[in-house]
Design a protein around this motif. Structure first.
Motif, PDB file in Angstrom:
ATOM      1  N   GLY A 243      -5.587   2.151   4.298  1.00  0.00           N
ATOM      2  CA  GLY A 243      -5.269   3.653   4.255  1.00  0.00           C
ATOM      3  C   GLY A 243      -4.018   3.817   4.702  1.00  0.00           C
ATOM      4  O   GLY A 243      -3.434   4.972   4.366  1.00  0.00           O
ATOM      5  N   ARG A 244      -3.174   2.924   5.101  1.00  0.00           N
ATOM      6  CA  ARG A 244      -1.886   3.041   5.893  1.00  0.00           C
ATOM      7  C   ARG A 244      -0.748   2.645   5.018  1.00  0.00           C
ATOM      8  O   ARG A 244      -0.637   1.591   4.575  1.00  0.00           O
ATOM      9  CB  ARG A 244      -1.830   2.387   7.297  1.00  0.00           C
ATOM     10  N   PRO A 245       0.081   3.545   4.448  1.00  0.00           N
ATOM     11  CA  PRO A 245       1.028   3.103   3.414  1.00  0.00           C
ATOM     12  C   PRO A 245       1.962   1.990   4.138  1.00  0.00           C
ATOM     13  O   PRO A 245       2.367   2.429   5.518  1.00  0.00           O
ATOM     14  CB  PRO A 245       1.849   4.530   3.081  1.00  0.00           C
ATOM     15  N   GLY A 246       2.572   1.238   3.492  1.00  0.00           N
ATOM     16  CA  GLY A 246       3.593   0.232   4.166  1.00  0.00           C
ATOM     17  C   GLY A 246       2.857  -0.952   4.534  1.00  0.00           C
ATOM     18  O   GLY A 246       3.533  -2.168   4.781  1.00  0.00           O
TER      19      GLY A 246
ATOM     20  N   LEU B 246      -1.509   9.141   7.393  1.00  0.00           N
ATOM     21  CA  LEU B 246      -1.082   8.383   8.332  1.00  0.00           C
ATOM     22  C   LEU B 246       0.090   7.853   8.235  1.00  0.00           C
ATOM     23  O   LEU B 246       0.752   7.490   7.185  1.00  0.00           O
ATOM     24  CB  LEU B 246      -2.036   6.845   8.097  1.00  0.00           C
ATOM     25  N   ALA B 247       1.096   7.405   9.261  1.00  0.00           N
ATOM     26  CA  ALA B 247       2.401   7.219   9.346  1.00  0.00           C
ATOM     27  C   ALA B 247       2.524   6.004   8.621  1.00  0.00           C
ATOM     28  O   ALA B 247       1.893   4.871   8.900  1.00  0.00           O
ATOM     29  CB  ALA B 247       2.929   7.460  10.797  1.00  0.00           C
ATOM     30  N   PRO B 248       3.500   5.743   7.707  1.00  0.00           N
ATOM     31  CA  PRO B 248       3.614   4.285   7.284  1.00  0.00           C
ATOM     32  C   PRO B 248       4.355   3.532   8.100  1.00  0.00           C
ATOM     33  O   PRO B 248       5.167   3.843   9.089  1.00  0.00           O
ATOM     34  CB  PRO B 248       4.491   4.842   6.025  1.00  0.00           C
ATOM     35  N   VAL B 249       3.867   2.123   8.036  1.00  0.00           N
ATOM     36  CA  VAL B 249       4.678   1.014   8.887  1.00  0.00           C
ATOM     37  C   VAL B 249       4.369  -0.123   8.216  1.00  0.00           C
ATOM     38  O   VAL B 249       3.227  -0.485   7.539  1.00  0.00           O
ATOM     39  CB  VAL B 249       4.019   1.119  10.115  1.00  0.00           C
ATOM     40  N   CYS B 250       5.209  -1.088   8.280  1.00  0.00           N
ATOM     41  CA  CYS B 250       4.776  -2.545   7.974  1.00  0.00           C
ATOM     42  C   CYS B 250       5.040  -3.401   9.516  1.00  0.00           C
ATOM     43  O   CYS B 250       6.024  -3.509   9.755  1.00  0.00           O
ATOM     44  CB  CYS B 250       5.553  -3.265   6.971  1.00  0.00           C
TER      45      CYS B 250
ATOM     46  N   LEU C 285       6.640   6.810   1.070  1.00  0.00           N
ATOM     47  CA  LEU C 285       5.568   6.493   1.571  1.00  0.00           C
ATOM     48  C   LEU C 285       4.718   7.535   2.305  1.00  0.00           C
ATOM     49  O   LEU C 285       3.764   7.405   2.935  1.00  0.00           O
ATOM     50  CB  LEU C 285       5.888   5.347   2.530  1.00  0.00           C
ATOM     51  N   GLY C 286       5.463   9.037   2.415  1.00  0.00           N
ATOM     52  CA  GLY C 286       4.888   9.865   2.920  1.00  0.00           C
ATOM     53  C   GLY C 286       5.073  10.049   4.279  1.00  0.00           C
ATOM     54  O   GLY C 286       4.348  11.051   5.023  1.00  0.00           O
ATOM     55  N   GLY C 287       6.093   9.659   4.745  1.00  0.00           N
ATOM     56  CA  GLY C 287       6.376   9.306   6.125  1.00  0.00           C
ATOM     57  C   GLY C 287       7.748  10.287   6.612  1.00  0.00           C
ATOM     58  O   GLY C 287       8.034  10.531   7.758  1.00  0.00           O
TER      59      GLY C 287
ATOM     60  N   PRO D  46       1.004  -1.263   0.069  1.00  0.00           N
ATOM     61  CA  PRO D  46      -0.017  -0.187   0.206  1.00  0.00           C
ATOM     62  C   PRO D  46       0.873   1.199  -0.096  1.00  0.00           C
ATOM     63  O   PRO D  46       2.048   1.278   0.553  1.00  0.00           O
ATOM     64  CB  PRO D  46      -0.844  -0.089   1.392  1.00  0.00           C
ATOM     65  N   VAL D  47       0.291   2.161  -0.857  1.00  0.00           N
ATOM     66  CA  VAL D  47       1.113   3.508  -0.979  1.00  0.00           C
ATOM     67  C   VAL D  47       0.084   4.475  -0.691  1.00  0.00           C
ATOM     68  O   VAL D  47      -1.243   4.200  -0.539  1.00  0.00           O
ATOM     69  CB  VAL D  47       1.982   3.683  -2.248  1.00  0.00           C
TER      70      VAL D  47
END
Length: 415
Positions: A184-187, A407-411, A375-377, A72-73
């Motif tokens: 909706g959350r990148p990563g 939203l802050a990215p995370v995996c 990723l916008g973070g 997701p991006v």
């Protein structure tokens, strides 16, 4: 770019040499074979994505693999080659093997139509020189039992059910809620295969380190599962009584009320003293729910690293925070097709068109920093302050705003 010693070559790993592939990884990471784990959990990397560097005598000197992921991006998703199992035998280091493997990985990923690669770095200094940028952070909390949470309407009417994990019944439930919770959350990358999903709930006794068998807590609204956590406790008794640790492997929730109910349960288990969270985004709801963060122990580390392999395709796969018209001058020593000036035009809906241009650049940066921003973070202004993104202050501020994610990215899982 072949940097190999004479007689060395890259090769696809055939199934019959998988154990040799694993042996190189075990030597590199100082781990021992675990027959029990191998029996319970199949090898996770697709066999057709395994590569090795063969020495002149035919033995494997270095290995790597990759996962076929969809990451997701902001506003979309992108095909992503998840680089993994990168290992060089200790007696083969400093010979250019890693550079050749990374180059091979980038080229093969492009051939498969994957415009982005990502990884988790075992050692942070390694991958930046190959164009991977640190694109997200994660935080782990150690929270005292009974830590107070701010009230959330609707939490009190939800119920909690506790049971031992049953992979046959729970694997798809866990993955389905994980994907829905991260919308909706990148990563927040789905586990792409049944084997990866099996690892999520896998619980070989040899890896428990004194913890009990894995438990599943589900938060229910009637019969509807709204949140869940995988966790286990490790019993301990100190001079003052029970001192057990609760270790949460994964926690997913669909809304504020179920998040509150889930953590209310986890933070108040009998005979426990502390709760260790899984990797959380730096804006995770738990950080806002806790009345007092000061008694918690927090460890902030890098999360996923991102590398753009096809700049226009990758930039066009995500959406942006508002209209923009900016020219980026990109450097990329490993993939020259990415180098040069790119015009990024974003319309009012956040969709982008990326084209080659001869116009003057507003911002100059390496593909590493572009991956960090992707990723916008990260902030282009902050990277500019550090000297890694060049441009006028107003242009860096505009780029920061354009790339930002709400939203802050995370995996949350490591591949």
């Amino acid at each position: 770019m072949n940097t190999l010693p004479a007689g060395y070559r890259t090769a696809v790993v055939p199934p019959e040499r998988l154990e040799e592939f694993r042996t190189v990884d075990q030597l590199a990471f100082a781990v021992s074979p675990d027959p029990e784990v191998e029996r319970l959990l199949p090898f996770p990397v697709p066999l057709d994505r395994l590569m090795a560097v063969e020495a002149a005598d035919g033995r494997y000197a270095a290995v790597h693999g990759s996962y076929d992921l969809v990451m997701p991006v902001p506003g979309g998703q992108v095909a992503c080659a998840g680089l993994t199992w990168v290992s060089v035998r200790p007696d083969e280091r400093r010979r250019g093997l890693l550079r050749t493997m990374i180059t091979t990985h980038l080229e093969r990923s492009l051939e498969r139509g994957e415009p982005v690669s990502a990884l988790f770095a075992a050692e942070a200094p390694i991958y930046g020189r190959f164009g991977y940028g640190s694109a997200a952070d994660q935080v782990r909390l150690t929270v005292p039992r009974g830590a107070a949470l701010r009230p959330v309407a609707g939490s009190e009417r939800l119920t909690v059910r506790l049971e031992r994990v049953d992979p046959g019944r729970h694997t798809e439930l866990v993955e389905d809620l994980y994907v829905r919770a991260g919308a909706g959350r990148p990563g927040w990358t789905p586990r792409a295969t049944p084997v990866l999903r099996a690892y999520t709930v896998g619980d070989p006794p040899s890896r428990r380190a004194g913890f009990e068998p894995l438990l599943l807590a589900t938060v229910l609204d009637g019969q509807d599962v709204r949140a869940l956590a995988l966790f286990a406790r490790k019993a301990s008794w100190g001079e003052d009584g029970a001192d057990a640790v609760v270790r949460v492997r994964e926690a997913s929730a669909l809304d504020a009320a179920s998040t509150h109910r889930l953590w209310s349960f986890l933070l108040d288990l009998d005979l426990t003293a502390t709760v260790e969270t899984p990797p959380l985004a730096v804006d995770d709801p738990l950080l806002h729910l806790l009345v007092d963060l000061r008694p918690t122990r927090r460890r902030l580390t890098d999360n996923v690293w991102v590398r753009l392999l096809d700049v226009p395709t990758a930039l066009g796969a995500r959406r942006y925070a508002g209209p923009a018209d900016v020219v980026l001058e990109v450097t990329d020593t490993l993939l020259p097709a990415n180098a040069g000036r790119w015009r990024l035009v974003v319309d009012a809906a956040g969709d982008a068109e990326v084209t080659r241009t001869d116009a003057d650049a507003h911002v100059r940066l390496d593909v590493r920093e572009l991956g960090a921003l992707y990723l916008g973070g990260r902030s282009a202004t902050a990277l500019g302050t550090a000297g890694f993104v060049l441009g006028e202050g107003r242009d860096l501020a505009r780029l920061t705003t354009t790339f930002a994610s709400p939203l802050a990215p995370v995996c949350p899982w490591m591949f």
